[in-house]
Scaffold this active site. Structure first.
Site, PDB file in Angstrom:
ATOM      1  N   HIS A 328       1.221  -1.086  -0.097  1.00 59.11           N
ATOM      2  CA  HIS A 328      -0.248  -0.344  -0.379  1.00 59.11           C
ATOM      3  C   HIS A 328       0.489   1.162  -0.191  1.00 59.11           C
ATOM      4  O   HIS A 328       0.988   1.777  -1.366  1.00 59.11           O
ATOM      5  CB  HIS A 328      -0.930   0.512   1.557  1.00 59.11           C
ATOM      6  N   GLU A 329       1.997   1.444   1.211  1.00 56.70           N
ATOM      7  CA  GLU A 329       3.184   2.403   1.212  1.00 56.70           C
ATOM      8  C   GLU A 329       3.432   2.481   0.113  1.00 56.70           C
ATOM      9  O   GLU A 329       3.621   4.054  -0.594  1.00 56.70           O
ATOM     10  CB  GLU A 329       3.316   1.960   2.137  1.00 56.70           C
ATOM     11  N   HIS A 332       1.800   4.284  -2.605  1.00 54.22           N
ATOM     12  CA  HIS A 332       1.547   5.625  -2.931  1.00 54.22           C
ATOM     13  C   HIS A 332       2.868   6.720  -3.593  1.00 54.22           C
ATOM     14  O   HIS A 332       2.612   7.184  -4.683  1.00 54.22           O
ATOM     15  CB  HIS A 332       1.972   6.191  -1.581  1.00 54.22           C
ATOM     16  N   TYR A 343      -4.458  14.475  -2.912  1.00 57.76           N
ATOM     17  CA  TYR A 343      -4.328  14.069  -1.640  1.00 57.76           C
ATOM     18  C   TYR A 343      -5.813  14.246  -1.338  1.00 57.76           C
ATOM     19  O   TYR A 343      -5.800  14.523   0.262  1.00 57.76           O
ATOM     20  CB  TYR A 343      -3.647  13.250  -1.039  1.00 57.76           C
ATOM     21  N   GLU A 352      -5.901   6.442  -2.322  1.00 55.60           N
ATOM     22  CA  GLU A 352      -5.984   5.616  -1.164  1.00 55.60           C
ATOM     23  C   GLU A 352      -6.601   4.487  -1.933  1.00 55.60           C
ATOM     24  O   GLU A 352      -5.898   3.214  -1.272  1.00 55.60           O
ATOM     25  CB  GLU A 352      -6.632   5.886  -0.167  1.00 55.60           C
ATOM     26  N   ASP A 414     -13.381  11.842   4.558  1.00 54.93           N
ATOM     27  CA  ASP A 414     -12.186  11.127   4.206  1.00 54.93           C
ATOM     28  C   ASP A 414     -11.818  10.504   3.489  1.00 54.93           C
ATOM     29  O   ASP A 414     -12.268   9.705   3.238  1.00 54.93           O
ATOM     30  CB  ASP A 414     -11.639  10.689   5.718  1.00 54.93           C
ATOM     31  N   HIS A 416      -9.503   8.198   2.980  1.00 55.13           N
ATOM     32  CA  HIS A 416      -9.806   6.620   3.214  1.00 55.13           C
ATOM     33  C   HIS A 416     -10.569   6.019   3.342  1.00 55.13           C
ATOM     34  O   HIS A 416     -11.272   4.748   3.373  1.00 55.13           O
ATOM     35  CB  HIS A 416      -9.186   6.084   4.914  1.00 55.13           C
TER      36      HIS A 416
END
Length: 519
Positions: A328-329, A332, A343, A352, A414, A416
């Site tokens: 996931h990271e 980005h 974002y 996300e 948000d 997420h």
């Protein structure tokens, strides 16, 4: 010695000969794209005050070129001015993907000063914030372009996560037009003996008789031990090239998880999508583990080109570097080097979701019995287990906050939580609404947007095809302000390229978007 020198020189010469045609093709594609921008100004919104710089070039096997450019207007960076020019190798113009909705016509002289804009920006960000000098830009993410100040604000959130925010302030009125953070967090949360993935192979670096947790075969990516600090850190070293003991009692154990996750993610992108590292330049990112104390999160930072992982509080959460979180990271970073989805708003939700999608695909790619592939995000982070996760792609609203379906004010959530719509779409596309193995995924009906309640029957096309479509949509068609409607168009274009218009795969993409109310 002379023979070795000659051999080395010959190898360098042969490498240069091999690289030269690729560089020439890229230069030709760039020149062609810039010519098309001027020739088709009505479609590209080009003008005499516009200049461009290339971010990325994708050349398909059939010679079709996709050149991604960043735009300047009167010498000012245009936020939302990025454009992808599509051309056939023969030279014919095929179209553009872009955020701009109309031409740019703004004065480059600010009314509202930089000092005032900086004060507004610093007042907008919570925590002990400090700001850099504002940059005068053209902000073109909305329906029309406006002169604005982009102020970078740095600080620390209450939970310890660093802040690397952009605050966009109108250079005419002083109103905040937009803001986002370049730190993209996970919203919550040799031989290596890892905490999450069991015993795993590692490629390390041997220097002067000491092994370091650095991988020369994957762009020299490495892992630092932060020792519960938020700055500094030192690379893990070892005498016998056996790392960790599978428990948090050995600080190297969590370093193993991070390094392994980085290696698997590198391999996934290279072997599945042909991407050579996050930035597609062969350079590895690095990890920071044991960040701060009892830190319940993980994040990617563009400024350090690195992933950072907290240890968790030890009560509710384990350390935050499970395999899907690592994927996931790092994703980005891939997004920032391609579509650069801003974002905030719907583009932030897509950012996300893209990390959740590829984090999941990395987990399946690893085929690790200790952390089998699934559509749960961060399920290994919870000490209690029991199927609890940060996010649930088959049923996003199972977390109580994410949206299953699109609705008109989704962008106010948000990022997420607005990501749930794309996560739901991807699950339906890959697995279908009632897969033979895996949980059922209800479809959406108008009026029930947070929680899907429908029972439409969709068949999945498989993870491989779904992942290929999403990767091409991200890298070729999406731009910084793509919203959900734009993502539908981008993924249909990608499906057309890969499988043909009207193919079973194209129809599945259309049906999956409709099933989450993106029409």
């Amino acid at each position: 010695m002379q023979t070795k020198i000659l051999t080395h020189a010959l190898a360098l010469a042969l490498t240069a000969l091999a690289v030269a045609p690729a560089l020439a093709a890229t230069d030709t594609a760039q020149a062609r794209a810039e010519a098309h921008l001027a020739r088709f100004a009505a479609q590209t919104f080009h003008g005499p005050d516009h200049r461009y710089s290339v971010r990325d070039v994708v050349i398909d096997a059939d010679g079709t070129e996709h050149v991604r450019l960043d735009r300047q207007y009167k010498g000012l960076r245009v936020i939302g001015g990025d454009v992808v020019v599509h051309s056939h190798g023969s030279g014919s113009f095929l179209g553009v993907s872009q955020t701009l909705q109309r031409g740019i016509d703004v004065s480059a002289t600010p009314v509202y000063g930089s000092a005032a804009a900086q004060a507004v920006a610093q007042g907008r960000v919570a925590g002990d914030a400090r700001g850099s000098a504002p940059e005068l830009v053209v902000y073109a993410r909305g329906d029309r372009a406006r002169l604005a100040w982009d102020t970078r604000v740095f600080g620390t959130r209450p939970d310890g996560t660093p802040i690397e925010a952009h605050v966009i302030v109108s250079a005419r009125t002083g109103k905040v037009l937009d803001s986002w953070d370049d730190v993209h967090d996970a919203a919550a949360a040799g031989t290596g003996n890892s905490f999450f993935s069991g015993s795993v192979p590692l490629t390390t670096d041997l220097v002067s008789g000491t092994y370091s947790l650095r991988d020369p075969s994957r762009g020299n990516m490495y892992t630092l031990n932060m020792k519960n600090r938020t700055s500094g850190g030192s690379i893990f070293t070892d005498a016998d090239n056996t790392w960790g003991n599978g428990t948090t009692g050995d600080t190297a154990t969590i370093g193993v998880d991070a390094q392994y996750g980085t290696a698997v993610t590198w391999d996934y992108y290279k072997n599945v999508h042909g991407r050579n590292g996050i930035a597609n330049n062969g350079v590895g990112a690095y990890n920071r583990v044991h960040y701060s104390r009892k830190y319940n999160n993980a994040f990617w930072s563009d400024s350090c080109f690195c992933m950072t992982y907290g240890d968790g509080d030890g009560t509710t959460f384990n350390p935050f570097d499970s395999l899907d979180v690592a994927g996931h990271e790092m994703t980005h970073g891939v997004t920032s080097r391609t579509a650069n989805l801003t974002y905030s708003g719907e583009s932030g939700g897509l950012n996300e979701a893209t990390s959740d999608i590829f984090g999941t695909l990395v987990e399946f790619y690893a085929n690790n019995a200790s952390d089998a592939g699934d559509y749960l995000i961060g399920e290994k982070l919870y000490k209690a287990g029991g199927g609890k996760a940060l996010r649930y792609m088959h049923s996003p609203n199972s977390d109580g906050a994410s949206a299953d379906c699109w609705y008109s004010t989704l962008g106010s959530l948000d990022v997420h939580y607005s990501s749930g719509v794309a996560n739901h779409f991807f699950y339906l596309l890959a697995e279908g609404s009632a897969p033979a193995s895996g949980p059922a995924s209800p479809t959406c009906v108008a009026g029930n947007t947070k929680k899907a309640t429908g029972n439409a029957s969709l068949s999945g096309i498989g993870r491989d095809k779904a992942g290929a479509i999403w990767y091409r949509a991200l890298t070729v068609y999406m731009t910084s302000s793509t919203n959900y409607a734009g993502a539908r168009t981008a993924s249909l274009n990608a499906a057309t390229d890969l499988y043909g218009a009207g193919s079973a795969e194209w129809n599945a993409v259309a049906a999956a978007w409709s099933a989450v109310l993106v029409n």
